[in-house]
Design a protein around this motif. Structure first.
Motif, PDB file in Angstrom:
ATOM      1  N   UNK A  63      50.251  37.219  16.648  1.00 23.80           N
ATOM      2  CA  UNK A  63      51.636  37.587  16.342  1.00 23.80           C
ATOM      3  C   UNK A  63      52.517  37.460  17.575  1.00 23.80           C
ATOM      4  N   UNK A  64      52.000  37.817  18.746  1.00 23.81           N
ATOM      5  CA  UNK A  64      52.794  37.715  19.966  1.00 23.81           C
ATOM      6  C   UNK A  64      53.048  36.252  20.335  1.00 23.81           C
ATOM      7  N   UNK A  65      52.038  35.401  20.152  1.00 23.14           N
ATOM      8  CA  UNK A  65      52.229  33.968  20.403  1.00 23.14           C
ATOM      9  C   UNK A  65      53.258  33.406  19.423  1.00 23.14           C
ATOM     10  N   UNK A  66      53.134  33.776  18.150  1.00 22.79           N
ATOM     11  CA  UNK A  66      54.082  33.300  17.141  1.00 22.79           C
ATOM     12  C   UNK A  66      55.501  33.759  17.451  1.00 22.79           C
ATOM     13  N   UNK A  67      55.646  34.983  17.978  1.00 16.33           N
ATOM     14  CA  UNK A  67      56.969  35.501  18.306  1.00 16.33           C
ATOM     15  C   UNK A  67      57.618  34.678  19.419  1.00 16.33           C
ATOM     16  N   UNK A  68      56.831  34.301  20.420  1.00 15.05           N
ATOM     17  CA  UNK A  68      57.364  33.493  21.522  1.00 15.05           C
ATOM     18  C   UNK A  68      57.752  32.097  21.018  1.00 15.05           C
ATOM     19  N   UNK A  69      56.906  31.510  20.171  1.00 14.71           N
ATOM     20  CA  UNK A  69      57.226  30.193  19.611  1.00 14.71           C
ATOM     21  C   UNK A  69      58.478  30.289  18.743  1.00 14.71           C
ATOM     22  N   UNK A  70      58.590  31.353  17.963  1.00 14.53           N
ATOM     23  CA  UNK A  70      59.778  31.553  17.128  1.00 14.53           C
ATOM     24  C   UNK A  70      61.022  31.686  17.994  1.00 14.53           C
ATOM     25  N   UNK A 170      43.071  32.239  30.628  1.00 17.46           N
ATOM     26  CA  UNK A 170      43.757  33.523  30.798  1.00 17.46           C
ATOM     27  C   UNK A 170      44.885  33.590  29.784  1.00 17.46           C
ATOM     28  N   UNK A 171      44.657  34.310  28.696  1.00 20.85           N
ATOM     29  CA  UNK A 171      45.636  34.307  27.613  1.00 20.85           C
ATOM     30  C   UNK A 171      46.920  35.043  27.974  1.00 20.85           C
ATOM     31  N   UNK A 172      46.807  36.046  28.842  1.00 22.41           N
ATOM     32  CA  UNK A 172      48.024  36.744  29.259  1.00 22.41           C
ATOM     33  C   UNK A 172      48.934  35.794  30.017  1.00 22.41           C
ATOM     34  N   UNK A 173      48.364  35.051  30.966  1.00 21.67           N
ATOM     35  CA  UNK A 173      49.154  34.076  31.714  1.00 21.67           C
ATOM     36  C   UNK A 173      49.701  32.995  30.784  1.00 21.67           C
ATOM     37  N   UNK A 174      48.913  32.586  29.798  1.00 24.47           N
ATOM     38  CA  UNK A 174      49.347  31.551  28.862  1.00 24.47           C
ATOM     39  C   UNK A 174      50.569  32.005  28.070  1.00 24.47           C
ATOM     40  N   UNK A 175      50.554  33.258  27.629  1.00 23.19           N
ATOM     41  CA  UNK A 175      51.680  33.768  26.850  1.00 23.19           C
ATOM     42  C   UNK A 175      52.938  33.868  27.703  1.00 23.19           C
ATOM     43  N   UNK A 176      52.784  34.311  28.935  1.00 20.46           N
ATOM     44  CA  UNK A 176      53.940  34.432  29.827  1.00 20.46           C
ATOM     45  C   UNK A 176      54.497  33.048  30.156  1.00 20.46           C
ATOM     46  N   UNK A 177      53.617  32.078  30.393  1.00 19.15           N
ATOM     47  CA  UNK A 177      54.078  30.715  30.683  1.00 19.15           C
ATOM     48  C   UNK A 177      54.869  30.151  29.505  1.00 19.15           C
ATOM     49  N   UNK A 178      54.383  30.376  28.286  1.00 23.81           N
ATOM     50  CA  UNK A 178      55.102  29.912  27.101  1.00 23.81           C
ATOM     51  C   UNK A 178      56.460  30.599  26.983  1.00 23.81           C
ATOM     52  N   UNK A 179      56.516  31.872  27.348  1.00 21.48           N
ATOM     53  CA  UNK A 179      57.759  32.632  27.302  1.00 21.48           C
ATOM     54  C   UNK A 179      58.776  32.058  28.292  1.00 21.48           C
ATOM     55  N   UNK A 180      58.315  31.735  29.497  1.00 25.97           N
ATOM     56  CA  UNK A 180      59.207  31.125  30.489  1.00 25.97           C
ATOM     57  C   UNK A 180      59.724  29.786  29.984  1.00 25.97           C
ATOM     58  N   UNK A 181      58.834  28.976  29.437  1.00 22.36           N
ATOM     59  CA  UNK A 181      59.216  27.674  28.903  1.00 22.36           C
ATOM     60  C   UNK A 181      60.231  27.837  27.775  1.00 22.36           C
ATOM     61  N   UNK A 182      60.013  28.812  26.904  1.00 20.60           N
ATOM     62  CA  UNK A 182      60.927  29.024  25.769  1.00 20.60           C
ATOM     63  C   UNK A 182      62.337  29.342  26.235  1.00 20.60           C
ATOM     64  N   UNK A 183      62.466  30.098  27.338  1.00 24.93           N
ATOM     65  CA  UNK A 183      63.775  30.534  27.820  1.00 24.93           C
ATOM     66  C   UNK A 183      64.437  29.537  28.757  1.00 24.93           C
ATOM     67  N   UNK A 184      63.680  28.638  29.354  1.00 24.87           N
ATOM     68  CA  UNK A 184      64.215  27.777  30.408  1.00 24.87           C
ATOM     69  C   UNK A 184      65.430  26.973  29.936  1.00 24.87           C
ATOM     70  N   UNK A 185      66.590  27.121  30.596  1.00 21.42           N
ATOM     71  CA  UNK A 185      67.767  26.315  30.222  1.00 21.42           C
ATOM     72  C   UNK A 185      67.515  24.827  30.408  1.00 21.42           C
ATOM     73  N   UNK A 186      66.690  24.473  31.386  1.00 20.64           N
ATOM     74  CA  UNK A 186      66.359  23.070  31.651  1.00 20.64           C
ATOM     75  C   UNK A 186      65.626  22.469  30.459  1.00 20.64           C
TER      76      UNK A 186
END
Length: 585
Positions: A63-70, A170-186
């Motif tokens: 659910x947390x991964x899906x939330x970041x992708x959403x 490391x799934x925690x790092x993976x989720x945070x990396x996806x979160x950064x990517x999702x927000x990146x203006x670039x």
């Protein structure tokens, strides 16, 4: 709603998501740790490896991964059709006709890009054209045309999670990396652009994952996928060659460990070269044209430009140094911490460093040695992914739960001003910060304004192809839109940056002498624009003076990023009309 209020809402929202995400990560690991402690630690380690242990928090984690992708998908769909097409997007939209003559997609006399995304958009645009309600010249049509880039960009949010989890376990790092990517203006910018950069990121993520799998598991299927993806990526964007070189550097860096794979590695490289041969041949032809150019588009890369690229990975093209300076300081600290946390796993660390830095350095060195430097920040877009993974690893290794939550929330809050600047088209005033970026002027409204007032025999003259090509897209490829310049030296000035007359002629963007375009015309529309909104040059004034000498300006209408004029010319007598702001003459 003002910008300040939007910012507060976005900060609160992103901070809430960041805190919730961190809480999910920590509660998952706390649950797991307490379950493991209920039995002998040694027995658990011996009988159930960490990667196959029962996972009671799997649903919460999914659910947390899906939330970041959403979240990433929502940001990529937000205002997707709001801005008009700019020059390169209109050029890509013309692929609808090129797919009917596919040989043109491998000819430097028709395009100067890799062909794959032209194929994709060519077929997609033909589908969009028959969908009811998606009329040409509407925001809905532009939304639909950009949808493949947004969809690929959204899928890449999950791809970043997959990349980081596969590499670091490391799934925690993976989720945070996806979160950064999702927000990146670039990343947002190029996920909302009808260009091949979103697909470039996605293909590179897959290539990197299957490279690691191939070297670790040595399965034929992994080697085949790695080879196929690299080949497709070269046909999608020629810059993939630099990334393939970086992958070879990684193989060489651990040559002793990889020695038994040398045969398959050589075979994979030879297969990539053979399969992408037509694309590589076109790349060399395009490069030779640029090499013969007498005008540089971009400055010669140096160390400062590489640092600006790193800044853009997190802040985009934002001009707000009060926000991006602390953001970059925090990002640099997190990347350093992430590298330190991986110091005992040198293969993983070296892979991330090489893929995050080597393409930038290789490109900078190459374009310092050739006649035509073409280093732009957007070409380095995939290298942001391993940098995000390092930053996320730094956060994940912080031992205190509260501090982890604060770091994620602060990082998100500092990225939001850049996101707001992206949506508002506010960019850094220094060209070195925005190399490859162009303002998306309101071509859609301006072309509609002209089209509604056109009369038989009218001609539309543009100062640059920057506005001429979008006007042709919105008004029809056969509409009378031309680039008109006052002197022959102006014709040369507009073509010397890419000295291949055939591509201008075949795409109907060859500049014409103004006197020839307006000869015998009664009404002439003039569209004044520049590559960066607000810039001026002497050609515009000279063109306006020449039109005024032949008649009178009877209408002027300003749009965001460009201005439209209407002149009525003398035909056997003087013309005297009052100048109007907007409305019909």
């Amino acid at each position: 709603m003002g910008d300040a209020r939007r910012y507060r809402l976005l900060v609160c929202g992103a901070s809430s998501v960041a805190v919730a995400q961190t809480a999910l990560i920590d509660s998952f690991f706390l649950y797991r740790y307490s379950s493991m402690m209920s039995t002998s630690t040694d027995a658990v380690v011996r009988s159930v490896p960490l990667s196959t242990a029962p996972d009671p928090g799997r649903r919460a984690w999914a659910a947390s991964v899906a939330a970041v992708v959403f979240l990433g998908g929502a940001l990529r769909l937000l205002r997707l059709g709001h801005e008009s097409f700019w020059l390169d997007e209109s050029y890509m939209a013309a692929a609808a006709d090129r797919v009917l003559a596919p040989w043109t997609l491998f000819s430097v006399d028709y395009i100067n890009d890799a062909p794959l995304y032209h194929f994709i958009i060519g077929f997609w645009s033909r589908f969009v054209a028959v969908v009811p309600g998606l009329d040409l010249g509407t925001a809905a049509r532009d939304f639909a045309m950009r949808l493949p880039s947004a969809a690929i960009g959204t899928a890449s949010v999950w791809g970043v999670y997959w990349f980081t989890e596969q590499l670091l376990r490391a799934r925690a790092a993976a989720l945070i990396a996806a979160f950064i990517f999702a927000l990146s203006p670039f990343q947002l910018y190029y996920a909302q652009d009808l260009r091949p950069y979103a697909l470039h990121v996605g293909l590179n993520i897959a290539a990197a994952i299957f490279l690691v799998r191939s070297l670790e598991r040595n399965r034929p299927s992994d080697w085949m996928v790695f080879t196929s993806v690299c080949t497709l990526a070269i046909y999608n964007h020629f810059f993939m060659v630099f990334n393939v070189i970086a992958m070879n550097l990684y193989f060489v860096a651990f040559f002793r460990q990889h020695f038994n794979l040398l045969g398959r590695w050589i075979a994979a490289n030879l297969a990539i070269i053979a399969l992408s041969g037509p694309g590589l041949a076109m790349m060399l032809r395009v490069s030779s044209v640029y090499e013969s150019a007498s005008e540089d588009w971009y400055s010669t890369p140096d160390a400062n430009l590489l640092l600006i690229t790193f800044k853009n990975f997190f802040a985009g093209y934002s001009p707000q140094f009060a926000w991006y300076r602390p953001l970059i300081a925090l990002a640099a600290a997190l990347v350093t911490l992430g590298a330190w946390s991986l110091r005992r796993d040198m293969k993983r660390l070296v892979f991330l460093v090489i893929m995050g830095a080597a393409p930038l350095v290789l490109a900078a060195v190459y374009w310092r040695t050739v006649n035509f430097p073409y280093y732009t920040h957007r070409l380095m877009i995939f290298s942001a992914v391993p940098i995000y993974a390092l930053a996320a690893s730094g956060i994940a290794r912080v031992p205190m739960r509260g501090l982890r939550a604060i770091l994620v929330a602060v990082l998100a809050a500092l990225m939001i001003p850049g996101m707001m600047d992206y949506y508002a088209q506010r960019a850094h005033p220094a060209v070195t910060h925005t190399m490859g970026w162009l303002y998306k002027a309101d071509m859609r409204s301006a072309s509609r304004f002209v089209q509604e007032r056109m009369q038989d025999g009218d001609v539309i003259v543009h100062r640059l192809r920057y506005s001429q090509y979008p006007f042709r897209y919105y008004m029809g490829w056969d509409s009378p839109n031309y680039v008109g310049v006052p002197t022959r030296s102006s014709v040369v000035a507009q073509t010397q940056g890419y000295p291949n007359d055939a591509i201008y002629v075949n795409n109907h963007i060859m500049p014409h002498l103004l006197e020839g375009l307006i000869a015998g015309k009664i009404r002439v529309w003039y569209v004044d624009s520049w590559w960066r909104a607000g810039e001026e040059d002497g050609v515009a004034r000279e063109t306006m003076d020449l039109l005024a000498d032949h008649g009178a300006q009877v209408l002027v209408q300003r749009f965001d990023g460009l201005t439209v004029y209407l002149f009525e010319l003398r035909v056997g007598g003087a013309v005297a009309h009052q100048t109007h702001e907007g409305g019909k003459p």
